[in-house]
Design an enzyme around this catalytic site. Sequence first.
Site: not given
Lengths: 257, 803
Positions: A80, A106-109
């Site tokens: 990531r 970038i989205s939350q994992p």
Amino acid sequence: MVTSGFAKWARVGAVALLPVLEVAPAAAGDTAPLPRADGYAAPRQEMVRVIEAIAGYAPLSPGRRALSPDVLDVMAEVPRHAFVPEALRDRAYDDRPLPIGYGQTISQPYIVALMTDLLEVDGDDVVLEIGTGSGYQAAVLAPLVKHVYTIEIVPPLADRAKGRLAAAGYANVTTRTGDGYYGWPAHAPFDGIVVTAASSHIPPPLVAQLRPGARMVIPVGAPFLVQHLVLVEKDLDGKVTTRLMLPVAFVPLTGGH
Amino acid sequence: MAVVVAVALLSAAALGYEILLIRLFSIILWHHFAFMIISLALLGVGASGTFLVFARRWLEPRFHRAFAGFAAAFGISAVACFALARRVPFNPLEVVWDLGQQAALLQIYLLLALPFFCAATCVGLALSRFRERIGAIYRADLMGAGAGASLVLLALFVLAPEDYLRALGGLGLAAAAVIAFAGPGPRWPAGLLAALALAVPFAWPADWIAPQPSPYKGLSLALHVPQARVIAERSSPLGLLSVVESPAVPFRHAPGLSLTAKAGPPPQLGVFTDGDGLTVITRFDGTFAKLAYLDQQTAALPFHLLRRPRTLILGAGGGADVLRALYHAARQVDAVEINPQMADLVRRDGGGFAGRLFRTPGVRLHIREARSFVEATGQRWDLIHVGLLDSFTASAAGVLALKESALYTVEAFEAYLARLEPGGILAITRWLRVPPRDSLKLFATAIAALEGLGVAAPGERLALIRSWNTATLMVKNGPLTAENIAAIRRFAEARSFDVSYYPGMAPEEANRFNRWREPFLYDGTAALLGPGRERFLEDYKFHIAPATDDRPYFFRFFKWRLLPEVLAIRGRAAMTLLEGGYLIVAATLAQAAIVSVLLIVLPLAWMGRGEGAAPGAPGRGRVMVYFLALGLAFLFVEIAFIQRFVLFLGHPLYAISVVLAAFLVFAGLGSGYSARLAEHRAAARIGPISLAVAGIIVFAGVYLAVLPVLFGWLMAESDPVKILVSVVLIAPLAFFMGMPFPLGLRRIADQAPRLVPWAWGVNGCASVLSAVLASLLATHVGFAVVVALAMGLYGIAALAFAR
């Protein structure tokens, strides 16, 4: 290991000139997967642990109690940190969205894992992503499916994502710069579609390009604040319905109504 | 004389600056962050009092130089600090993830507090130096502020906000020149300052001060698309409108479009207000077939129950709802739009695009605030539609939580229903959220309105449908017939919309196409119509009790009870359940309170106990109570009555400028008169302060009872009559409200002069707390209670300074 400077620039030029030109993935010989001994193994494991813990409380697909082990394995593999701006690398494995420029994130994992899980894809599937962004979601999907086609509207983001995906060795991801509204008819129908770009409605062409029995996932909310997920399902008769899901276990009423 | 002029100029500049900053930060961020930032920056006023407690002795002998210096510093810092503040990378959307954002916010507060500190130091110094003329100086302060408020609202029609900012900087330098000219010593500094006042406004580089919308706002995002560009821009106090053309990837705005729709909308132009809140101008070449998408949205439902309805659209925006009515062959369309510039854009720039929408036969455009248009009209319609004009982002992020809205209150619904023909329909569309909030609150509001109108069985007149992201509520003027219900079911079924309520609906019909874990809306509407309504409103974790004119906060869904639950599961993606907007304002209050306590308490250590005070002088405790109470009460009354008059006058801008200017000007006159009153009443049994407070309490109390009735009678009068009535009503109340501050200050100036700057600071802090507190209180208990509290505070003040 990266393609030569000239080749890279030629591609960038091509993308800039022809926004909807399909660009083939980097030549296979150049894209041996990076070894994952990248110094981030420990935070990545911790991230997966956090995701697993949250998912233990979250409402997943009916009949499911945990995220698919395959999805978690991939989350533990994908670097990531390579998909976030350099200055934010030390926070890459925190369970939170991060800015990547151009007003995008970038989205939350955890949300990435949940969305990937909801698609219920397997190794033969061809998946379409609208809104490449950082390229991270495509990278998470890539090892799980046969091919990922991904479209990004903002050229600099598309170029960057393409470079990262190629550098990290994802040979089965094809990127394109342009308008995602009409999907990618040449490769339709798709076994799964992820729409990460905000939209007031679900584009009819995307619904049309969803294979019967397949699913589309759309996060809804403001930047940094995914409020709920919409899972679009097309049954084998072609009938389309949606499911509206909170990413969190929450009952809006007290007192056990 | 020069002091009075300089104070008036500076007050006009400072109040204009305050309003202007709200405008600028509404463009950069969102309105309530603007509100918060400016509230905290105004603590600079409180800080000036603290500073003067220490510096008074040194500054007073050099009054003219000090005043000129601080006024000039205001003139420079007003622009420079904004230029710096806009560069601070603060992202409110990230606050839940990143506490580091707080540090960025602190930087912005501190920067913007500086100009207010400078201006307030001038006024505080003048009050302290010319104790015998406190009434006149305070009058200049209030009247200058009143003029500044009116001026900024007028100026924003002709000047871009950043250009008016330049002018305000010049005004500060002009105030410095005036005072320098009157002072002892050589005249050349005054000349230099005057020259600077003229030159500096033009010297600021444009790209230092142009407001840049947050990268996360719709406009910024739209402009990243290749070939997208702003083709027209309009600016007014109502907002900055930007029209965006995006030929490569056109706008396709169609909230809640059916999953079965075969095609989306034709090309559209996007119109953003303050960089967000997208509304679109849809291409219309006269061919209705290309607009089929308009029949594929939940908002189209009423057209399937009514034949060629005479339609009223409240909130025309770019005209999508007008097009929808035309698509369905409406006989007549009245479109109400508050912003003349918006209508102008559709008419002119979009004219070729929108097919001269507003000039289509049968379409009439009304430039009015929607609620007051409805209140004032004598007409009736078959269909009244309240459009969906706020952005989903704003709705989802809760940034509207403390935005008053006169459109979604019980009284508003009653007014709409009263303007319906028999069998007519009121339709309202909103974004759907999970778990449901807006849709349930609309439903509850409709029930309350129907009950208010004496309808025994409200459930017979209601229907609610939803797509995956919008919900449309219908309220019929009369019971829904079997034929109506069949039409609703057909409409929904064909488009894969879910019916959530109609009279006699079977439970298995709910939650079929866009499924929730449970049929929340069906269950919710059933609970709201049943005997357990109060219990349900209580138990539901979001605030969905109807908004009223007294508590006009439809968009507040936050309940304090939610906070511990969400914090307990905060690691589990739960933070987005919170309404950021409400919490931010609550946090503002907490921060302001802490800083205020510091600013007020700090000087106490410095000031010797009772040193230099005359016998019988009020002690520090009483001084603090008096000025704290006044600061809180003045703005409580002002804010509450502005809200009342906005509803009456219809147009928020005229209303705010008329009401604010009237309040400040008449309070100024009251302040000027207070010195004479003090002389008259010097020996009287009831002192001047008690008399002024009695006047305030009587007028505020009478207005509280009488205004709703009076406004009801006068609603249909012409604007000039309404403005005149408003000014006449405000005059006596404001006149009395202008007195207690100078009367009290005069008294301590005579008896304990060291406390004068401190009192000024206490009052400044209280004013900041008051503005924030008034909004928060009003969301919970309503404006009537806020006014009642103000009356109580005035009473406390009078007691504190009673002899």
